[in-house]
Design a protein around this motif. Structure first.
Motif, short mmCIF file in Angstrom:
data_model
loop_
_atom_site.label_atom_id
_atom_site.label_comp_id
_atom_site.label_asym_id
_atom_site.label_seq_id
_atom_site.Cartn_x
_atom_site.Cartn_y
_atom_site.Cartn_z
N LEU A 178 0.81 -1.22 0.00
CA LEU A 178 0.00 0.00 0.00
C LEU A 178 0.84 1.27 0.00
O LEU A 178 1.91 1.33 0.63
CB LEU A 178 -0.91 0.02 1.24
CG LEU A 178 -1.88 -1.15 1.41
CD1 LEU A 178 -2.63 -1.00 2.72
CD2 LEU A 178 -2.85 -1.21 0.24
N SER A 179 0.32 2.30 -0.71
CA SER A 179 0.91 3.62 -0.62
C SER A 179 0.39 4.27 0.67
O SER A 179 -0.50 3.74 1.35
CB SER A 179 0.52 4.47 -1.83
OG SER A 179 -0.89 4.71 -1.82
N LEU A 180 0.90 5.44 1.00
CA LEU A 180 0.46 6.12 2.21
C LEU A 180 -1.02 6.47 2.15
O LEU A 180 -1.75 6.33 3.14
CB LEU A 180 1.30 7.40 2.42
CG LEU A 180 2.76 7.17 2.82
CD1 LEU A 180 3.49 8.50 2.91
CD2 LEU A 180 2.84 6.44 4.15
N ASP A 181 -1.49 6.92 0.99
CA ASP A 181 -2.91 7.27 0.85
C ASP A 181 -3.79 6.03 0.96
O ASP A 181 -4.84 6.07 1.60
CB ASP A 181 -3.15 7.96 -0.50
CG ASP A 181 -2.53 9.36 -0.54
OD1 ASP A 181 -2.29 9.92 0.54
OD2 ASP A 181 -2.29 9.87 -1.65
N GLU A 182 -3.36 4.94 0.33
CA GLU A 182 -4.14 3.70 0.40
C GLU A 182 -4.17 3.17 1.83
O GLU A 182 -5.22 2.67 2.28
CB GLU A 182 -3.52 2.65 -0.54
CG GLU A 182 -3.72 2.97 -2.02
CD GLU A 182 -2.91 2.05 -2.91
OE1 GLU A 182 -3.32 1.83 -4.07
OE2 GLU A 182 -1.86 1.55 -2.46
#
Length: 320
Positions: A301-305
């Motif tokens: 996951l990315s930070l936003d996800e």
């Protein structure tokens, strides 16, 4: 009798005596004495060289050659010691620190040689002090190199083990992004079937029946069985204190003791056991204690996800 010297005086048209000053006499005597001393000194050196036998001259050249090589070896030892010191510092402060290994104490690295006089056989020669000093320096440097070599061997093994550990840690989602709708989280909640407040030790990924489920890290299948609570459930032992649980499956495609890699297919989402709708119940355990799985998705996951998944997991209701 000293000679008397005259000069012709044009004014008186007669010869006159040349008067010699006493200071000139003393200066002449001093210079004469110094000349004799210098002649004697250089004559003695030349004479001594002439008197030296061929073997003595060869021995002198050999001693000068040995002195030159000794100074050269000393310089190389200092350079090698400096390079080794830099390597020792990187070893303690970077390599061993990264792999969480204790640094090697300075006393162990720099230790000398105790006990009996190991250099006694070097005594009694013209240059015993120089030979003994050089031998000690070589011995200490050799010992430090052995200690450093063993440390690097240990670092290599730690690196191999670290690579295995990083692959074993459950670091990805057990269901692919886009295959699930909502995930409820690790929290206290009302059990949807038992209707009692009970802590939810994992995360529920709601997804259609038959959605593929994947191993989140390398490991070995500890159990793949039917349970009254979890339905079809798979337990994976990843080693290093990590275990994962995959519950309510419609189908399992692995067997006990089977080795799996991160990302391998192990089963499919279902609605077996105590479940109100098709979903995957997923748990992560560290040293036999359940921990929040959301902290182990850094490989996916990315930070936003991550922030979005964390928010929905806190707000959603669990399905088991």
């Amino acid at each position: 009798m000293a000679k008397v010297k005259y000069y012709y005086d044009e004014n008186t048209l007669s010869y006159r005596k040349i008067a010699v000053k006493k200071s000139d006499k003393y200066r002449k005597v001093i210079f004469s004495f110094l000349g004799v001393v210098l002649i004697a000194f250089f004559g003695f050196i030349g004479f001594s060289q002439i008197l030296m036998s061929p073997s003595e001259r060869a021995q002198k050249r050999e001693l000068e050659n040995l002195k030159f090589h000794y100074e050269l070896i000393e310089k190389r030892l200092e350079e090698s010691s400096s390079i080794l010191s830099q390597l020792q510092e990187r070893d303690n402060n970077i390599y061993r620190s990264y792999f969480e290994a204790n640094p090697i104490p300075e006393e162990q690295r720099k230790a000398g040689f105790g006990g009996v006089n190991r250099y006694k056989n070097l005594e009694g020669f013209d240059n015993s002090d120089l030979i003994t000093k050089l031998t000690k320096e070589v011995d200490i440097l050799s010992k430090q190199m052995v200690v450093q070599s063993k440390s690097l061997d240990e670092i290599v093994e730690l690196a191999k083990e670290k690579k295995k550990m990083l692959a074993a840690i459950p670091a990805i989602l057990p269901v692919k992004r886009g295959d699930f709708y909502v995930a409820s989280g690790y929290k206290m909640r009302m059990h949807p079937i038992l209707k009692i407040n009970k802590f939810h030790k994992g995360m529920d990924f709601t997804a259609p029946k038959g959605t593929p489920v994947y191993a989140s890290g390398d490991g070995k299948i500890h159990r793949a069985q039917r349970s009254s609570t979890f339905g079809n459930v798979i337990y994976i032992d990843h080693g290093y204190g990590y275990k994962t649980i995959y519950a309510h499956l419609s189908k399992m495609v692995v067997k006990r003791r089977q080795e799996v890699k991160r990302g391998d297919l192990i089963g499919y989402v279902g609605n077996t056991g105590l479940s109100v709708a098709p979903h995957l119940h997923y748990e992560v355990h560290k040293n036999d204690r359940a921990v929040n799985p959301i902290n182990f998705y850094y490989g996916d996951l990315s930070l936003d996800e991550f922030a979005n998944l964390q928010k929905t997991s806190e707000e959603s209701q669990s399905y088991d």
